[in-house]
Design a protein around this motif. Sequence first.
Motif, short mmCIF file in Angstrom:
data_model
loop_
_atom_site.label_atom_id
_atom_site.label_comp_id
_atom_site.label_asym_id
_atom_site.label_seq_id
_atom_site.Cartn_x
_atom_site.Cartn_y
_atom_site.Cartn_z
N ILE A 111 29.54 62.29 -29.45
CA ILE A 111 29.56 62.74 -30.83
C ILE A 111 28.78 61.78 -31.73
O ILE A 111 28.04 62.21 -32.62
CB ILE A 111 31.02 62.87 -31.32
N THR A 112 28.90 60.49 -31.49
CA THR A 112 28.23 59.49 -32.32
C THR A 112 26.82 59.19 -31.87
O THR A 112 26.09 58.48 -32.56
CB THR A 112 29.03 58.18 -32.32
N GLY A 113 26.43 59.67 -30.69
CA GLY A 113 25.13 59.32 -30.14
C GLY A 113 25.10 57.93 -29.54
O GLY A 113 24.04 57.42 -29.16
N GLN A 114 26.28 57.30 -29.45
CA GLN A 114 26.41 55.97 -28.89
C GLN A 114 27.11 56.05 -27.54
O GLN A 114 28.04 56.84 -27.36
CB GLN A 114 27.25 55.08 -29.81
N LEU A 115 26.68 55.25 -26.58
CA LEU A 115 27.34 55.15 -25.29
C LEU A 115 27.76 53.70 -25.11
O LEU A 115 26.93 52.83 -24.85
CB LEU A 115 26.41 55.60 -24.16
N ILE A 116 29.05 53.44 -25.31
CA ILE A 116 29.60 52.10 -25.27
C ILE A 116 30.37 51.89 -23.98
O ILE A 116 31.19 52.73 -23.59
CB ILE A 116 30.53 51.86 -26.48
N LEU A 117 30.11 50.76 -23.32
CA LEU A 117 30.78 50.40 -22.07
C LEU A 117 31.36 49.00 -22.21
O LEU A 117 30.94 48.22 -23.07
CB LEU A 117 29.80 50.44 -20.90
N LEU A 118 32.30 48.68 -21.33
CA LEU A 118 32.88 47.34 -21.31
C LEU A 118 32.28 46.58 -20.14
O LEU A 118 32.39 47.01 -18.99
CB LEU A 118 34.40 47.44 -21.16
N ALA A 119 31.58 45.47 -20.41
CA ALA A 119 30.94 44.70 -19.35
C ALA A 119 31.97 43.80 -18.67
O ALA A 119 32.69 43.05 -19.31
CB ALA A 119 29.80 43.86 -19.92
N LEU A 120 32.02 43.88 -17.34
CA LEU A 120 32.96 43.09 -16.55
C LEU A 120 32.29 41.89 -15.91
O LEU A 120 32.90 40.85 -15.72
CB LEU A 120 33.60 43.97 -15.47
N GLU A 121 31.02 42.04 -15.54
CA GLU A 121 30.24 40.96 -14.95
C GLU A 121 28.78 41.21 -15.30
O GLU A 121 28.30 42.34 -15.18
CB GLU A 121 30.43 40.90 -13.44
N VAL A 122 28.08 40.15 -15.70
CA VAL A 122 26.69 40.29 -16.12
C VAL A 122 25.78 39.47 -15.21
O VAL A 122 25.97 38.26 -15.05
CB VAL A 122 26.51 39.84 -17.59
#
Length: 278
Positions: A111-122
């Motif tokens: 709906i917002t055009g945003q795709l937010i994820l939670l990073a667990l390991e970078v």
Amino acid sequence: MMTTNGLPRRGFIRVGLAVAAAGGLSACSGAESTTSQASPSRDGGDADTSASTSNPQGEASSTPPSTPDPDATIVAAAVVDRLQIFGEPADMDDLGDAGDPDQVLDRSERITGQLILLALEVGTAWTQVQLPVRPNGSIGWVRSSEVSLSSHNYSIDIDLGGHEIVVMKGEDEVLRSPIGVGRADRPTPGGDYFITELLQPPDPDGLYGPYAYGLSGYSDVLMDFRGGEGVIGIHGTNEPDLVGTDVSSGCIRLPNTEITRLVDAIGLPLGTPVTIRS
């Protein structure tokens, strides 16, 4: 609308959507709300045919520190339209031959055009993320070049049995409030989630109140709720007397004063982890 670090700007974005006010939160509405005649959104729900999206940046920094604070949350925001999700790589710092993706998430469907994820390991090449998909708690790996990282120290703890929400900023409590939770036949699912979006319904006195946060979790019992996917969320209410009871179809209901405080005074950022306990 994005900032350079991938998190949405604070403020409101007016969008012309033929959707429900909080259509992404299709497990929120109780049976009492099913008389609405509004056109369903991609996730069901009911309300006006236009909505606002409100996306606070909070106090996230543009990049995570080189040695991340163990208490910090790292947020990954997609910077590509179609984000490919892969299985575990052999080396977090080497793309190697990834093969075909396990799935693809399209941020234009949000709906917002945003795709937010939670990073667990970078890693240099790969970032492990928690995904806003079924089954709840799903994880995957994305190319690090396809997400933008930021960090913050907010967290939410929800006690279903005690009908209470506590919001922390680091070790400081910034909000504590009674809540309404899911009914016995449509319970709020326990687990670890994160905030994916913030919506501003067109009617602040309506079913969802003045604001609604979408979560990465889904109802365990409502697989197809009024044409939607059973997304759960945290939102206001037009039935304040029922806060403190088992009343919803899975969402968390807050008094309107408190959800407004979360958005306008505290500036709760997207990607805030949410632990829901039975």
